[in-house]
Design an enzyme around this catalytic site. Structure first.
Site, mmCIF file in Angstrom:
data_model
loop_
_atom_site.group_PDB
_atom_site.id
_atom_site.type_symbol
_atom_site.label_atom_id
_atom_site.label_comp_id
_atom_site.label_asym_id
_atom_site.label_seq_id
_atom_site.Cartn_x
_atom_site.Cartn_y
_atom_site.Cartn_z
ATOM 1 N N HIS A 286 -7.161 12.620 0.502
ATOM 2 C CA HIS A 286 -5.812 12.104 0.260
ATOM 3 C C HIS A 286 -4.831 13.278 0.212
ATOM 4 O O HIS A 286 -5.162 14.355 -0.289
ATOM 5 C CB HIS A 286 -5.772 11.315 -1.054
ATOM 6 C CG HIS A 286 -4.499 10.548 -1.199
ATOM 7 N ND1 HIS A 286 -3.335 11.146 -1.613
ATOM 8 C CD2 HIS A 286 -4.195 9.262 -0.923
ATOM 9 C CE1 HIS A 286 -2.370 10.236 -1.596
ATOM 10 N NE2 HIS A 286 -2.861 9.095 -1.182
ATOM 11 N N GLU B 289 -2.454 13.925 -1.676
ATOM 12 C CA GLU B 289 -2.200 14.476 -3.013
ATOM 13 C C GLU B 289 -3.303 15.449 -3.406
ATOM 14 O O GLU B 289 -3.059 16.432 -4.107
ATOM 15 C CB GLU B 289 -2.056 13.335 -4.033
ATOM 16 C CG GLU B 289 -0.723 12.620 -3.854
ATOM 17 C CD GLU B 289 -0.730 11.147 -4.194
ATOM 18 O OE1 GLU B 289 -1.656 10.678 -4.877
ATOM 19 O OE2 GLU B 289 0.202 10.445 -3.758
ATOM 20 N N GLU C 14 -1.791 8.361 6.773
ATOM 21 C CA GLU C 14 -0.792 8.355 5.707
ATOM 22 C C GLU C 14 0.175 9.519 5.904
ATOM 23 O O GLU C 14 -0.107 10.647 5.461
ATOM 24 C CB GLU C 14 -1.481 8.504 4.341
ATOM 25 C CG GLU C 14 -2.390 7.348 4.000
ATOM 26 C CD GLU C 14 -2.481 7.123 2.497
ATOM 27 O OE1 GLU C 14 -2.319 5.979 2.077
ATOM 28 O OE2 GLU C 14 -2.679 8.099 1.743
ATOM 29 N N GLY D 151 4.948 7.208 -1.514
ATOM 30 C CA GLY D 151 5.683 7.146 -2.771
ATOM 31 C C GLY D 151 7.180 7.354 -2.620
ATOM 32 O O GLY D 151 7.883 7.580 -3.606
HETATM 33 P P1 13P Z 1 2.485 4.455 -1.827
HETATM 34 O O1 13P Z 1 2.070 3.108 -1.304
HETATM 35 O O2 13P Z 1 2.838 4.459 -3.274
HETATM 36 O O3 13P Z 1 3.520 5.080 -0.947
HETATM 37 O O4 13P Z 1 1.192 5.399 -1.723
HETATM 38 C C1 13P Z 1 0.473 5.411 -0.553
HETATM 39 C C2 13P Z 1 -0.784 6.139 -0.774
HETATM 40 O O5 13P Z 1 -0.789 7.326 -1.028
HETATM 41 C C3 13P Z 1 -2.038 5.379 -0.715
HETATM 42 O O6 13P Z 1 -3.136 6.225 -0.708
#
Ligand code: 13P
Length: 252
Positions: A97, A99, A169, A175
């Site tokens: 991911h 993050e 993504e 986010g």
């Molecule tokens: P959001 O839907 O909050 O933008 O996050 C997406 C995400 O990182 C899913 O792994």
């Protein structure tokens, strides 16, 4: 979404929900969960995994973790391994991911070890890839995706490649409320499918590639109507049972 591929919707709760909150969510969501398509996966924090597995046992909803270490056991303080996740009935794991790449130095070399380790233990990997805003503006989206997909899947055998779910993504859409347009998402997802095709012709039409980044009940249907987008990895909008159920319904 091509009819031969089962649509796939996953809830990435990130670092949200205590065990009690996870139970409350599932209490509200499971009665609305589908008996057939799409495939639905919830990804709680580690501590809520066992409760989620137990609550989902009588449903078709499956449970995945948000990270794991590539080794089965050893001196890796603070880490959790794939066999430990399998032991409590977890079925999958989010890997790479953005993050984790951004805040925890997760890199493609580690992912090249984690993806096959997950498969070997019987976990379905949900491999996340995507470009930053700067990379998109610099016209590097395809080269970034190509690098990530090729390295992260390099050690996955041909026979197992279709067990991987890839999540496109774009970092700038996570986010932020700035969802990729259906065209942008379709273009990137098709590009990823063609990377898989170049590697393993037969797998390209089988592998599920989903979109993630500010998916919500209002935009989900249009995104998933794109021919190559097989579902969604949902962050913020997966925290409320009603919203997540609406997204799941949009994929049916
Ligand atoms: P959001 O839907 O909050 O933008 O996050 C997406 C995400 O990182 C899913 O792994």
């Amino acid at each position: 979404m091509a009819p031969e591929r089962t649509p796939y919707i996953a809830a990435n709760w990130k670092m949200n929900k205590t065990i009690e909150e996870a139970k409350a969510f599932l209490g509200a969501f499971l009665p609305k969960a589908p008996n057939d398509r799409p495939e639905v996966v919830v990804c709680p924090p580690f501590l809520a995994l066992k409760a989620a597995v137990e609550l989902c046992a009588q449903s078709r909803v499956r449970v995945a973790a948000q990270n794991m270490h590539e080794e089965s056991a050893g001196a890796f303080t603070g880490e959790v391994s794939a066999p430990m996740l399998r032991e409590i009935g977890v079925d999958g794991v989010i890997l790479g991911h953005s993050e984790r790449r951004q805040h925890f130095n997760e890199n493609d070399e580690a992912l090249a070890r984690k993806v096959p380790a997950a498969l070997a233990a019987g976990l379905e990997p949900i491999l996340c890839v995507g470009e930053t805003e700067g990379q998109r503006d610099a016209g590097e989206t395809h080269s970034v995706l190509s690098h990530q997909v090729q390295i992260d899947l390099a050690e996955v055998g041909s026979a197992e490649l279709d067990r991987v779910v890839i999540a496109y993504e774009p970092v700038w859409a996570i986010g932020t409320g700035r969802t990729a347009t259906p065209e942008q998402a379709q273009d990137a997802v098709l590009f990823i499918r063609n990377l898989v095709r170049a590697r393993e012709e037969g797998v390209a039409e089988l592998i599920r590639i989903v979109y993630g980044g500010s998916v919500n009940p209002d935009n989900a249907a249009e995104l998933m109507a794109q021919p190559d987008i097989d579902g969604a990895l949902v962050g913020g909008a997966s925290l409320e049972a009603e919203d997540f159920a609406a997204i799941v319904a949009a994929a049916a």
